[in-house]
Design an enzyme around this catalytic site. Structure first.
Site, PDB file in Angstrom:
ATOM      1  N   THR A  50       0.854  -1.181   0.000  1.00 22.65           N
ATOM      2  CA  THR A  50       0.000   0.000   0.000  1.00 22.65           C
ATOM      3  C   THR A  50       0.897   1.241   0.000  1.00 22.65           C
ATOM      4  O   THR A  50       1.882   1.292   0.742  1.00 22.65           O
ATOM      5  CB  THR A  50      -0.902   0.013   1.247  1.00 22.65           C
ATOM      6  OG1 THR A  50      -1.840  -1.049   1.163  1.00 22.65           O
ATOM      7  CG2 THR A  50      -1.653   1.330   1.355  1.00 22.65           C
ATOM      8  N   HIS A  75     -12.527 -41.120  27.225  1.00 23.51           N
ATOM      9  CA  HIS A  75     -11.799 -42.314  26.811  1.00 23.51           C
ATOM     10  C   HIS A  75     -10.360 -42.354  27.319  1.00 23.51           C
ATOM     11  O   HIS A  75      -9.922 -43.323  27.946  1.00 23.51           O
ATOM     12  CB  HIS A  75     -11.806 -42.409  25.279  1.00 23.51           C
ATOM     13  CG  HIS A  75     -10.803 -43.373  24.757  1.00 23.51           C
ATOM     14  ND1 HIS A  75      -9.533 -42.972  24.366  1.00 23.51           N
ATOM     15  CD2 HIS A  75     -10.844 -44.710  24.595  1.00 23.51           C
ATOM     16  CE1 HIS A  75      -8.851 -44.038  23.973  1.00 23.51           C
ATOM     17  NE2 HIS A  75      -9.630 -45.088  24.106  1.00 23.51           N
TER      18      HIS A  75
END
Length: 886
Positions: A134, A844
């Protein structure tokens, strides 16, 4: 004839190929009447002509196409060559003349901002923002031409090349336009997000503001004021010290200036303008139909929009029926699988969970970002549920989920949500009462070992009957049968399994409480952990032991081990039979597959391959086992765990017998331990039964997919994974609407985007991610805090494993993973300790770690990124934290 310049008034969102994302957005907003400073775009046609005139570019781009995103040295070398080529090349005369003509018509006396606008920039699925250059306050025609050429060259900055390589955008297929926009010289400028970019909360404007040009904020040289606006009301305001600002120079360019001390802590934007800016953002968001990241400025009392792009990092918000704020729990975090699920998998799970639909108007299971979320709001609005639900979540799944729920309960808009109907609650209570009654009888009188064996025997043949049923039909009849089977699966299994689980889980809580009373917090937790060792009847533990048995067979034959290192699914069995010992290993593998082959990592998604489909998935845990565990050691370890659990039970009963009322306490504890030890392992069994059924359904669906491929309706078998069951049925019956190939391609691409998003544990119906941070309780400084899941302290090398198929554990290493599900179990034989980012006491990984006797900390947020692979760490499974030692 191609045009090299287009004015904003000629551009809209359809102009993306000609002017890129930034240019098309500015044109679209100009046409919609938003306050956008005027200007024009140099089109991609100009860029393409420019690079065609540079003879070296084709060769350089060919070299870039094969580069890896992380090969930074080569990226820098090639990028420098491309940029040098473009900056030194002369701009064609016709392009030059078109630009100068547009500059003169727009105003030679004006100052301009010159910005790049790539065709892959500012898209809903990707943002290349900030990767190209820019140039501000450009005041001269020649300087403008120079800035435009530099913008073209900036398409090949090192960062832009790496981003495209990682995101799959071809370097030769991304073109660049250049935006030339009249400069506004603001008193204040900044960024507006129309949704909170940190929490994801929609309808909350988040504004950063600083003095001068916005470049100071974007480049990070100043800390901006921060404001939040919700429903037209400023709900948060943080005023920063703003020491510098970037200002324009009269001759062009910019300069950094100090702000006078008396203004440094002044509010940059007035309250009136804050609210006005938020309203402006609401209008732009409504225009585009998605949340926006907007650059803005204030000059002479007027707000201007300098750019607007989609926010690409927000997790999508599911569609929710009903009023008030809803709270949503991630189903993936509950099931330990956070990857996006393909459309067929979503459809299967919704059919499977259909029994839980509380009413025709609402759904307890909703989808967003390729993931499922559970909406328990109608129940959680009730006060008793607010007390109970967090406790259950903390024990069963995740402490942060529980903390997140508590945070939402206090909000007034949550309390306005629709409550579950009393009739529905009564119906649910009546459904579970028989199971609770049976569970009480099991705890008090029944032989739990015989009950466990009866349950296995009574359910073991269910999937064989289902397989016979599904394989006997085809076409639409088969799909309807699968849908019916999915809807009836839980109602069938629930009354069979529920009493045994409900007997085991309360037993564990009572045992834990009695041990805490007997021994104190720490010693009680230690004794409880010993009782969890080597629970009988845990099908997931048994599968891990069976993988160890496979490793012991393989290690006898060096040719088999060598073959496994290079085995591929396509030729797995054929190649195996060609090596010495391959036949014996295959016989052992066949036995394993008969019992456990329906499982896999990520098994809740029916589209993921099972071990039966992809035997190569078992190779990493087998090879890791051979490296890190001696022959038969896994079985010996399990037996030692069983012995230690029995010794712990004897010690507990002896100690309790010596206490006041010891005979009765010991008698009650003996019964509870007997029930717990024989039934707690069954916690994994229901999911195993469900996966058996899912495998049958998967095989039936793939059978239909093969028929559709043979008929030329589907291009590939796996295309069926991107259709719902209803769509598949419509395809079979010949009334599918739309182009199936295009739909599949679109959903494949969408899943790639979903893969980049991180699902929140808990979110609201406004998109806000609720983090529920756990509070530190005296852990060492710098420790990663989690939940203590399996007692013990261990030090070792951390092995980061993101996918089990990529695992390579060596002796003494600690498994660090985002989560684990049953498909990860084979790796537990090789691990010295466990750390996961997600999980609670009953998930788990925690259950299996306790059974294997390895220290574990779960729910350690960001552990896989904070801990580096190969680092030495200490896992404190007693206190629930991890330390990085080296």
């Amino acid at each position: 004839m191609e045009r090299y310049v287009l004015y904003f008034s000629e551009i809209d969102k359809a102009s993306l190929p000609e002017v890129g994302g930034k240019g098309s957005s500015l044109g679209e907003m100009t046409k919609a009447g938003y306050p956008v400073p005027g200007g024009f775009c140099i089109t991609t046609a100009a860029y393409r002509k420019f690079i065609r005139s540079c003879e070296e570019m084709d060769e350089l781009i060919d070299l870039l196409e094969g580069i890896r995103h992380d090969d930074l040295g080569r990226i820098h070398e090639l990028g420098e060559s491309v940029r040098k080529c473009l900056r030194s090349h002369q701009m064609p005369d016709d392009i030059r003349e078109s630009i100068l003509e547009a500059w003169k018509l727009t105003g030679e006396d004006k100052a301009y901002a010159v910005r790049s606008s790539a065709t892959a920039e500012d898209l809903p699925t990707a943002s290349f923002a900030g990767q190209q250059e820019t140039y501000l306050n450009v005041r001269d025609g020649e300087r403008m031409l120079h800035a435009i050429r530099d913008c073209w060259a900036s398409l090949f900055t090192d960062r832009a090349i790496s981003y495209r390589a990682r995101s799959g955008f071809g370097h030769g297929r991304v073109y660049i336009s250049v935006v030339v926009q009249e400069m506004v010289f603001p008193e204040v400028s900044g960024i507006l997000f129309t949704a909170d970019p940190i929490t994801g909360r929609r309808r909350t404007a988040s504004i950063d503001a600083s003095f001068g040009l916005g470049e100071a904020l974007v480049s990070g040289v100043v800390t901006a004021d921060h404001y939040k606006v919700r429903s037209g009301v400023i709900v948060e305001k943080r005023i920063a010290k703003k020491a510098v600002a970037i200002s324009p120079l009269p001759e062009g360019g910019t300069v950094k200036k100090d702000i006078p001390p008396e203004r440094q802590e002044a509010q940059a934007l007035s309250d009136e303008k804050i609210v006005e800016l938020a309203r402006l953002g609401e209008g732009i968001e409504a225009h585009y139909g998605t949340e926006q990241d907007i650059e803005w400025c204030l000059a002479d009392g007027k707000l201007y929009v300098l750019q607007s792009r989609p926010i690409t990092t927000l997790f999508p918000v599911p569609r929710i029926a009903g009023d008030g704020l809803h709270v949503l729990i991630s189903f993936g975090h509950v099931q330990m699988m956070m990857d996006p699920i393909r459309p067929l998998g979503i459809s299967v799970l919704k059919s499977f969970l259909k029994f839980a639909k509380p009413s025709p108007e609402s759904d307890i299971v909703v989808e967003a970002g390729g993931r499922l979320f559970i909406d328990p709001t109608p129940l959680l609005v009730l006060r008793p549920a607010q007390h109970l639900a967090p406790r259950i979540l903390a024990v069963m799944f995740d402490e942060r989920m529980a903390a997140s729920l508590r945070e939402v309960f206090g909000r007034s808009d949550f309390r306005r949500a629709k409550r579950i109907k009393i009739g529905t609650l009564i119906k649910a209570a009546l459904a579970v009462l028989p199971g609770i009654g049976k569970a009480i009888l099991i705890v008090l009188f029944a032989d739990p070992a015989r009950g466990r064996d009866y349950l296995v025997a009574s359910t073991g043949q269910l999937w064989i009957a289902r397989e016979r049923e599904i394989s006997s039909v085809s076409g639409p009849v088969r799909i309807r049968l699968i849908q019916d089977g999915l809807e009836k699966l839980l109602p069938t299994l629930f009354p069979m399994v529920f009493p045994y689980l409900i007997a085991a889980i309360p037993s564990s809580r009572i045992i834990h409480g009695m041990l805490k009373s007997q021994y104190g917090e720490k010693q009680g937790a230690h004794m409880f952990s010993r009782l969890n060792r080597s629970l009988p009847g845990n099908v997931t533990t048994d599968s891990g032991l069976a993988v160890g048995d496979l490793a012991d067979v393989a290690r006898k034959y060096p040719e088999v081990v060598d073959y496994l290192r290079r085995a591929k699914d396509e030729t797995f069995y054929a190649g195996l039979l060609e090596v010495d010992g391959g036949a014996e290993f295959k016989r052992a593998l066949d036995r394993f597959m008969d019992q456990y082959g329906v499982r896999s990592p990520g098994e809740i998604d029916i589209t993921n391959p099972r071990w039966k489909d992809s035997p190569a998935l078992l190779v990493p845990p087998i090879l890791s086992h051979i490296r890190s565990v001696g022959p038969g050691e896994h079985r010996e370890r399990f037996e030692r765990g069983e012995e230690d659990a029995n010794l712990a039970a004897a010690e507990i009963l002896s100690d309790m017998g010596k206490a006041r009322l010891g005979f009765f306490k010991a008698k009650a504890m003996s019964r509870l331990i007997h029930v717990y030890r024989n039934l707690m392992g069954m916690r994994e069994y229901p999911k195993y039964l469900i996966m058996q059924q899912f495998y049958v359904f998967r095989q039936g669906i793939l059978g239909e997919a093969r028929s559709l491929v043979e008929a030329g309706i589907l291009a590939r078998e796996k295309d069926v994974f991107y259709l719902s069951l209803d769509e598949l049925l419509a395809l079979e019956e010949g009334h599918f609407s739309g182009n199936v190939g295009e739909i599949v391609a679109l959903r494949e691409k969408q899943r790639e985007q979903f893969q980049k998003l991180t699902p929140p544990r808990v979110m609201t119906s406004e998109g806000e991610a609720i983090t529920g941070k756990r509070q530190a309780t005296g852990e060492p400084e710098g420790a990663i805090i989690g939940t203590p899941a399996s007692a013990g302290v261990v030090e070792g090398i951390a092995r980061i494993v993101l996918k089990p198929e990529d695992a390579k554990l060596s002796p003494g290493e600690i498994l660090v993973a985002p989560y684990t599900d049953p498909g990860w179990t084979p790796l537990f034989n090789s691990a010295k300790g466990l750390v996961t980012e997600v999980g609670g006491m009953m998930t788990h990984g925690s259950v299996i770690a306790r059974e294997y006797g390895i220290p574990a900390v779960v729910g350690a947020e960001n552990a896989t990124s904070l801990i580096k692979d190969g680092a030495r760490i200490r896992v404190n499974g007693n206190e629930g934290f991890v330390q990085i030692l080296d």
